[in-house]
Design a protein around this motif. Structure first.
Motif, PDB file in Angstrom:
ATOM      1  N   ALA A  40      11.561   8.268 -45.496  1.00 44.59           N
ATOM      2  CA  ALA A  40      10.752   8.964 -46.492  1.00 44.59           C
ATOM      3  C   ALA A  40       9.691   7.991 -47.010  1.00 44.59           C
ATOM      4  CB  ALA A  40      11.619   9.465 -47.643  1.00 44.59           C
ATOM      5  N   TRP A  41       8.527   8.488 -47.299  1.00 46.48           N
ATOM      6  CA  TRP A  41       7.410   7.627 -47.700  1.00 46.48           C
ATOM      7  C   TRP A  41       7.706   6.815 -48.956  1.00 46.48           C
ATOM      8  CZ3 TRP A  41       5.042   8.340 -52.434  1.00 46.48           C
ATOM      9  CH2 TRP A  41       5.320   9.540 -53.090  1.00 46.48           C
ATOM     10  N   ASP A  42       8.647   7.277 -49.769  1.00 41.65           N
ATOM     11  CA  ASP A  42       8.954   6.580 -51.014  1.00 41.65           C
ATOM     12  C   ASP A  42      10.312   5.867 -50.965  1.00 41.65           C
ATOM     13  OD1 ASP A  42      10.434   8.925 -50.964  1.00 41.65           O
ATOM     14  OD2 ASP A  42       9.896   9.541 -52.983  1.00 41.65           O
ATOM     15  N   GLN A  43      10.885   5.723 -49.778  1.00 37.89           N
ATOM     16  CA  GLN A  43      12.163   5.033 -49.600  1.00 37.89           C
ATOM     17  C   GLN A  43      11.879   3.587 -49.189  1.00 37.89           C
ATOM     18  OE1 GLN A  43      14.711   6.962 -46.804  1.00 37.89           O
ATOM     19  NE2 GLN A  43      16.374   5.510 -47.068  1.00 37.89           N
ATOM     20  N   LEU A  44      12.446   2.639 -49.893  1.00 41.18           N
ATOM     21  CA  LEU A  44      12.108   1.233 -49.667  1.00 41.18           C
ATOM     22  C   LEU A  44      12.775   0.600 -48.453  1.00 41.18           C
ATOM     23  CD1 LEU A  44      12.086  -0.178 -53.313  1.00 41.18           C
ATOM     24  CD2 LEU A  44      10.138   0.425 -51.857  1.00 41.18           C
ATOM     25  N   ASP A  45      14.030   0.915 -48.213  1.00 38.43           N
ATOM     26  CA  ASP A  45      14.787   0.177 -47.204  1.00 38.43           C
ATOM     27  C   ASP A  45      15.175   1.036 -46.011  1.00 38.43           C
ATOM     28  OD1 ASP A  45      14.902  -2.352 -48.616  1.00 38.43           O
ATOM     29  OD2 ASP A  45      16.221  -1.331 -50.036  1.00 38.43           O
ATOM     30  N   ASN A  71       0.727  -0.594 -46.632  1.00 40.43           N
ATOM     31  CA  ASN A  71       0.431  -1.986 -46.978  1.00 40.43           C
ATOM     32  C   ASN A  71       1.444  -2.971 -46.377  1.00 40.43           C
ATOM     33  OD1 ASN A  71       2.627  -2.630 -48.974  1.00 40.43           O
ATOM     34  ND2 ASN A  71       1.697  -0.914 -50.040  1.00 40.43           N
ATOM     35  N   GLU A  72       1.037  -4.218 -46.369  1.00 40.50           N
ATOM     36  CA  GLU A  72       1.830  -5.309 -45.780  1.00 40.50           C
ATOM     37  C   GLU A  72       3.231  -5.406 -46.376  1.00 40.50           C
ATOM     38  OE1 GLU A  72       2.524  -8.825 -43.458  1.00 40.50           O
ATOM     39  OE2 GLU A  72       0.847  -7.429 -43.342  1.00 40.50           O
ATOM     40  N   GLU A  73       3.327  -5.368 -47.682  1.00 32.67           N
ATOM     41  CA  GLU A  73       4.622  -5.524 -48.343  1.00 32.67           C
ATOM     42  C   GLU A  73       5.602  -4.437 -47.904  1.00 32.67           C
ATOM     43  OE1 GLU A  73       6.550  -5.636 -52.840  1.00 32.67           O
ATOM     44  OE2 GLU A  73       4.372  -5.526 -52.611  1.00 32.67           O
ATOM     45  N   ARG A  74       5.135  -3.204 -47.891  1.00 34.57           N
ATOM     46  CA  ARG A  74       5.977  -2.061 -47.522  1.00 34.57           C
ATOM     47  C   ARG A  74       6.449  -2.174 -46.065  1.00 34.57           C
ATOM     48  NH1 ARG A  74       9.481   2.015 -47.287  1.00 34.57           N
ATOM     49  NH2 ARG A  74       8.702   3.893 -46.316  1.00 34.57           N
ATOM     50  N   VAL A  75       5.514  -2.392 -45.167  1.00 33.62           N
ATOM     51  CA  VAL A  75       5.834  -2.394 -43.737  1.00 33.62           C
ATOM     52  C   VAL A  75       6.672  -3.622 -43.365  1.00 33.62           C
ATOM     53  CG1 VAL A  75       4.869  -2.295 -41.410  1.00 33.62           C
ATOM     54  CG2 VAL A  75       3.750  -1.052 -43.277  1.00 33.62           C
ATOM     55  N   ALA A  76       6.308  -4.785 -43.897  1.00 33.34           N
ATOM     56  CA  ALA A  76       7.038  -6.019 -43.586  1.00 33.34           C
ATOM     57  C   ALA A  76       8.492  -5.927 -44.029  1.00 33.34           C
ATOM     58  CB  ALA A  76       6.363  -7.213 -44.257  1.00 33.34           C
ATOM     59  N   LEU A  87       2.523  -3.917 -37.508  1.00 32.45           N
ATOM     60  CA  LEU A  87       1.158  -4.037 -37.976  1.00 32.45           C
ATOM     61  C   LEU A  87       0.999  -3.110 -39.166  1.00 32.45           C
ATOM     62  CD1 LEU A  87      -1.656  -5.275 -37.685  1.00 32.45           C
ATOM     63  CD2 LEU A  87      -2.277  -3.276 -36.334  1.00 32.45           C
ATOM     64  N   ALA A  88       0.695  -3.695 -40.308  1.00 36.02           N
ATOM     65  CA  ALA A  88       0.389  -2.923 -41.510  1.00 36.02           C
ATOM     66  C   ALA A  88      -1.121  -2.706 -41.568  1.00 36.02           C
ATOM     67  CB  ALA A  88       0.867  -3.681 -42.744  1.00 36.02           C
ATOM     68  N   ARG A  89      -1.535  -1.734 -42.366  1.00 33.57           N
ATOM     69  CA  ARG A  89      -2.961  -1.408 -42.499  1.00 33.57           C
ATOM     70  C   ARG A  89      -3.604  -1.247 -41.117  1.00 33.57           C
ATOM     71  NH1 ARG A  89      -3.385  -2.030 -47.908  1.00 33.57           N
ATOM     72  NH2 ARG A  89      -2.635  -3.897 -48.901  1.00 33.57           N
ATOM     73  N   ALA A  90      -2.957  -0.466 -40.278  1.00 36.74           N
ATOM     74  CA  ALA A  90      -3.385  -0.306 -38.885  1.00 36.74           C
ATOM     75  C   ALA A  90      -4.687   0.486 -38.722  1.00 36.74           C
ATOM     76  CB  ALA A  90      -2.272   0.366 -38.078  1.00 36.74           C
ATOM     77  N   LYS A  91      -5.099   1.174 -39.762  1.00 38.82           N
ATOM     78  CA  LYS A  91      -6.352   1.943 -39.746  1.00 38.82           C
ATOM     79  C   LYS A  91      -6.364   3.022 -38.669  1.00 38.82           C
ATOM     80  CE  LYS A  91      -8.953  -1.918 -41.609  1.00 38.82           C
ATOM     81  NZ  LYS A  91      -9.989  -2.906 -41.362  1.00 38.82           N
ATOM     82  N   LYS A  92      -5.190   3.632 -38.445  1.00 39.97           N
ATOM     83  CA  LYS A  92      -5.142   4.763 -37.513  1.00 39.97           C
ATOM     84  C   LYS A  92      -6.009   5.880 -38.098  1.00 39.97           C
ATOM     85  CE  LYS A  92      -0.740   4.780 -38.143  1.00 39.97           C
ATOM     86  NZ  LYS A  92       0.632   5.227 -38.243  1.00 39.97           N
ATOM     87  N   PRO A  93      -6.779   6.561 -37.320  1.00 36.45           N
ATOM     88  CA  PRO A  93      -6.778   6.664 -35.857  1.00 36.45           C
ATOM     89  C   PRO A  93      -7.756   5.737 -35.125  1.00 36.45           C
ATOM     90  CG  PRO A  93      -8.179   8.381 -36.734  1.00 36.45           C
ATOM     91  CD  PRO A  93      -7.629   7.614 -37.921  1.00 36.45           C
ATOM     92  N   LEU A  94      -8.372   4.784 -35.812  1.00 33.41           N
ATOM     93  CA  LEU A  94      -9.323   3.898 -35.145  1.00 33.41           C
ATOM     94  C   LEU A  94      -8.649   3.130 -34.010  1.00 33.41           C
ATOM     95  CD1 LEU A  94     -11.257   2.548 -38.272  1.00 33.41           C
ATOM     96  CD2 LEU A  94     -11.805   4.510 -36.819  1.00 33.41           C
ATOM     97  N   GLY A  95      -9.406   2.848 -32.972  1.00 38.40           N
ATOM     98  CA  GLY A  95      -8.827   2.317 -31.743  1.00 38.40           C
ATOM     99  C   GLY A  95      -8.548   0.830 -31.691  1.00 38.40           C
ATOM    100  N   ALA A  96      -9.270   0.017 -32.460  1.00 37.12           N
ATOM    101  CA  ALA A  96      -9.157  -1.440 -32.310  1.00 37.12           C
ATOM    102  C   ALA A  96      -7.724  -1.939 -32.486  1.00 37.12           C
ATOM    103  CB  ALA A  96     -10.087  -2.143 -33.300  1.00 37.12           C
TER     104      ALA A  96
END
Length: 173
Positions: A40-45, A71-76, A87-96
């Protein structure tokens, strides 16, 4: 135009995907969204289900990366708990960053699956990079503010795909 937004598969959950199924499809690598795809988007662990699924996939030789716009903190926090690259802040759907992730995982588009709960970011981005895309039902029916606009666009696209009989929810690959 709808083809860009059409997932290759639609599953209720990613957790039924097995290494054997992936290998039969010629897939060795998974890029997976985090929020509302795995947790869930609001579940930490990470839950036991998430930890077990990743553990089994890794033991059976499937490479997995969490690929999230959050963000980095959440994903890490989640990625480190289950010992997978991210990879946090992946900027999907951009391809790079899709291309960066493939290079980082030493994978080709042909052998990679993108799993996610959003048509506008996960599926569109994966399709643009010629990955196999798997759209899953969101874990939770609510979303953070940033996702609400995407969900409105997504509902229009899903209605059009349904009208053309181009979508079908399945239980497994």
């Amino acid at each position: 135009m709808l083809k860009q937004f059409s997932p290759d598969k639609m599953l209720n959950t990613p957790f039924g995907i097995t290494a054997d199924q992936l290998r039969k499809m010629g897939k060795t690598t998974i890029l997976t969204d985090l929020d509302n795809t795995l947790l869930a988007w609001d579940q930490l662990d990470a839950t036991d289900e998430v930890i077990n699924w990743f553990t089994i996939l890794k033991e059976e030789g499937i490479k997995v990366m969490i690929f999230s716009n959050n963000n980095e903190e959440r994903v890490a926090r989640v990625a480190k708990a289950i010992d997978v690259p991210y990879l946090a802040r992946a900027k999907k759907p951009l391809g790079a960053n899709f291309r960066w992730a493939l290079k980082e995982m030493n994978a080709t588009p042909e052998e990679t699956v993108m799993i996610g709960d959003q048509i506008m970011t996960d599926i569109f981005g994966g399709n643009r990079q010629k990955l196999t895309t798997i759209f899953v039902r969101p874990v939770k029916q609510t979303d953070g503010m940033a996702t609400k606009l995407n969900r409105m666009m997504e509902s229009i696209i899903l209605k059009r795909l349904a009208k053309k009989n181009q979508i079908k929810w399945e239980e497994s690959l």
